[in-house]
Scaffold this motif. Sequence first.
Motif, PDB file in Angstrom:
ATOM      1  N   GLY A   1       3.691  11.558   5.195  1.00 31.91           N
ATOM      2  CA  GLY A   1       4.640  12.557   4.726  1.00 31.91           C
ATOM      3  C   GLY A   1       5.330  12.011   3.487  1.00 31.91           C
ATOM      4  N   GLY A   2       4.981  12.524   2.332  1.00 30.30           N
ATOM      5  CA  GLY A   2       5.669  12.134   1.098  1.00 30.30           C
ATOM      6  C   GLY A   2       5.048  10.940   0.394  1.00 30.30           C
ATOM      7  N   PRO A   3       5.430  10.738  -0.877  1.00 31.09           N
ATOM      8  CA  PRO A   3       4.814   9.700  -1.726  1.00 31.09           C
ATOM      9  C   PRO A   3       5.130   8.272  -1.275  1.00 31.09           C
ATOM     10  N   ARG A   4       6.319   8.034  -0.706  1.00 31.50           N
ATOM     11  CA  ARG A   4       6.633   6.660  -0.276  1.00 31.50           C
ATOM     12  C   ARG A   4       5.698   6.240   0.854  1.00 31.50           C
ATOM     13  N   GLN A   5       5.507   7.137   1.804  1.00 28.74           N
ATOM     14  CA  GLN A   5       4.577   6.817   2.899  1.00 28.74           C
ATOM     15  C   GLN A   5       3.159   6.665   2.367  1.00 28.74           C
ATOM     16  N   ALA A   6       2.773   7.524   1.428  1.00 29.73           N
ATOM     17  CA  ALA A   6       1.418   7.439   0.870  1.00 29.73           C
ATOM     18  C   ALA A   6       1.189   6.075   0.230  1.00 29.73           C
ATOM     19  N   GLU A   7       2.181   5.624  -0.545  1.00 25.16           N
ATOM     20  CA  GLU A   7       2.058   4.339  -1.224  1.00 25.16           C
ATOM     21  C   GLU A   7       1.948   3.208  -0.197  1.00 25.16           C
ATOM     22  N   PHE A   8       2.803   3.273   0.828  1.00 25.35           N
ATOM     23  CA  PHE A   8       2.754   2.221   1.843  1.00 25.35           C
ATOM     24  C   PHE A   8       1.383   2.149   2.503  1.00 25.35           C
ATOM     25  N   VAL A   9       0.855   3.303   2.874  1.00 25.96           N
ATOM     26  CA  VAL A   9      -0.396   3.347   3.628  1.00 25.96           C
ATOM     27  C   VAL A   9      -1.560   2.830   2.785  1.00 25.96           C
ATOM     28  N   ARG A  10      -1.554   3.152   1.500  1.00 30.54           N
ATOM     29  CA  ARG A  10      -2.609   2.635   0.639  1.00 30.54           C
ATOM     30  C   ARG A  10      -2.462   1.126   0.435  1.00 30.54           C
ATOM     31  N   ASP A  11      -1.217   0.664   0.281  1.00 22.75           N
ATOM     32  CA  ASP A  11      -0.984  -0.775   0.166  1.00 22.75           C
ATOM     33  C   ASP A  11      -1.458  -1.501   1.425  1.00 22.75           C
ATOM     34  N   ALA A  12      -1.333  -0.831   2.562  1.00 23.72           N
ATOM     35  CA  ALA A  12      -1.732  -1.446   3.832  1.00 23.72           C
ATOM     36  C   ALA A  12      -3.240  -1.428   4.016  1.00 23.72           C
ATOM     37  N   GLY A  13      -3.962  -0.791   3.095  1.00 28.77           N
ATOM     38  CA  GLY A  13      -5.423  -0.887   3.136  1.00 28.77           C
ATOM     39  C   GLY A  13      -6.165   0.408   3.379  1.00 28.77           C
ATOM     40  N   ALA A  14      -5.434   1.514   3.568  1.00 31.44           N
ATOM     41  CA  ALA A  14      -6.135   2.780   3.793  1.00 31.44           C
ATOM     42  C   ALA A  14      -6.868   3.199   2.524  1.00 31.44           C
ATOM     43  N   GLU A  15      -8.089   3.705   2.698  1.00 34.24           N
ATOM     44  CA  GLU A  15      -8.870   4.173   1.546  1.00 34.24           C
ATOM     45  C   GLU A  15      -8.206   5.375   0.896  1.00 34.24           C
ATOM     46  N   SER A  16      -7.620   6.225   1.714  1.00 35.11           N
ATOM     47  CA  SER A  16      -6.949   7.391   1.156  1.00 35.11           C
ATOM     48  C   SER A  16      -5.895   7.873   2.126  1.00 35.11           C
TER      49      SER A  16
END
Lengths: 336, 336
Positions: B181-196
Amino acid sequence: MRAMTANRRFVLKRYPSGVPVAADFELVDVPIATPAEGEVLVETHWLSMDPLPRLRMDPNAKFPPPLPLGALVVGRGVGLVRASRADGFAPGDWVAGELGWQEHAVVPATALRRVDPGAGPVQSALGVLGPSGITAWCLVNVAARVREGDTVVVAAAAGSVGSVAVQLAKLAGARVVGIVGGPRQAEFVRDAGAESSVDHRSTSLAADLAAALPQGASVFLDSVGGRLHEAVMERLAEHARVVAFGFISAYNAGAGAQPEYGRIYELIRRRATLSGFLVGDHVARFPEALAALSTLLREGRLRNAESVSDGLESAPAAFARLFDADPVGKQLVRVR
Amino acid sequence: MRAMTANRRFVLKRYPSGVPVAADFELVDVPIATPAEGEVLVETHWLSMDPLPRLRMDPNAKFPPPLPLGALVVGRGVGLVRASRADGFAPGDWVAGELGWQEHAVVPATALRRVDPGAGPVQSALGVLGPSGITAWCLVNVAARVREGDTVVVAAAAGSVGSVAVQLAKLAGARVVGIVGGPRQAEFVRDAGAESSVDHRSTSLAADLAAALPQGASVFLDSVGGRLHEAVMERLAEHARVVAFGFISAYNAGAGAQPEYGRIYELIRRRATLSGFLVGDHVARFPEALAALSTLLREGRLRNAESVSDGLESAPAAFARLFDADPVGKQLVRVR
């Protein structure tokens, strides 16, 4: 007057609305086709009535795809080989396969399997010794792994798959509660060994299930979906295994219609597992299933139940009975 | 002026309607209790904010049962032992357990576990080295058995469980798509290794999922339910394993509200399995999970994400953020 070479067949005249009626189908005469290399001419003796083709009688069907208007109505059958241009099949052989609603079918040999007339009545190859029995065997022994101590709820328990599943679950040592429609189905299911039966049309369905399932259901074999599914999901035991292999409650409801399959709360609370099942995933087990079913049938430990209507022209009515008449056992059409 | 022996605590003042607000809770002063034999007095340092207690803030809750009005608000915490009448606990020990939203808690020693302050920040015992991390580990390694080649969709991927599950699925060799939900979570999840990542509020959710899942999802870890669940169920790979362990989308919707969890057609067509999961079934694996998580954390291969608010009085707002603010990582309250 019909020529000796005429082949009567049913084609789809219009897409049914709700439960199919006779006017949705048209009986037409076409010439009997001649088999090409690798093909076999089969004289249809029995046709199997199954709910799934209903899903294809819809212009918006996604999977399986729509049956075109004017096309031969699909359906499995058992018949006699009349001519063969394929190795391994000779006139006089009994075979089973996708013949369609017609008196004569020309089909690739690869789509046929041989039927041993010594194993039982040949039409068993459409029921207990065919897809219905094999599906029931795989459901009970592979998908749900029914074992002693289980309480197994079987939806459509007097139907073609259900009637075999009830008996196999009993043989596996389980307590069985059969879901039925009407007193004839109830009687059949109890005779087949179910401890109790619950009528899916009951106005007190939840209370009936609660009474029949004081410890909850540890296994639920569901081909119905909808209101019944919801009600049984409320009576699951912990770690219950629910196997969904159809949703006949919605087959007549139009394209894309499909019942919701429960609420997530019950699933988590009971740590239940709900699995989708297609028997085609289990082809490797078919020989084992067929051997087991044949032995049980020969030893008199498995009852083969059939509802038979006579004549190809009875096929539309027999098909409709699947949805509105609660037939007992496998619904068949004796074509000749 | 408060006495030195006063214990501030939050009690439930009224049952929330929708997302909880401050006025649903009341901060009261009570005397600090004295431990009886077998009990321990704990000074609360950290409180864990978790969605599940919301279900109990409802007079009609069935399971877990309703929290009575006036009762201490439930919640796990980490604190320091101040007095002990139980073997194995001494003043100065760090412990974790059900402390409730209060500054001091008297609890049975049997309900506490010791926290090793050398293993990491003590509040990790509420997150990555506590219920959240253990739940994620059991989801990935026991319930879904994530392996190389899997494509894993994680709902609430930046949340307390999701953020660990994303990383463990990556470590298991899977491709990960995080729902955020939202750009902050998106950034965190990608930093944590998610492909998308896919935003659950997107107006093109179905298309976003289709783009992120060209081969479909082989695993779906779902704590959300509702619209998101429906959308992901349309993108399953064959034989997908879906594990449902919550339905936060409905937690604020009133007693008995629970999302439907999909349509039976997708489940059968894909032969998918949907399993309900409660981590309590897996206590035997907790030591193994904790050892694995501790090692990964120590080796710097696992990120511990926290959102911290300060002061006991911030607890109601921190609790509400779980439902409407998409915090990144474990939502904690630093009580002192």
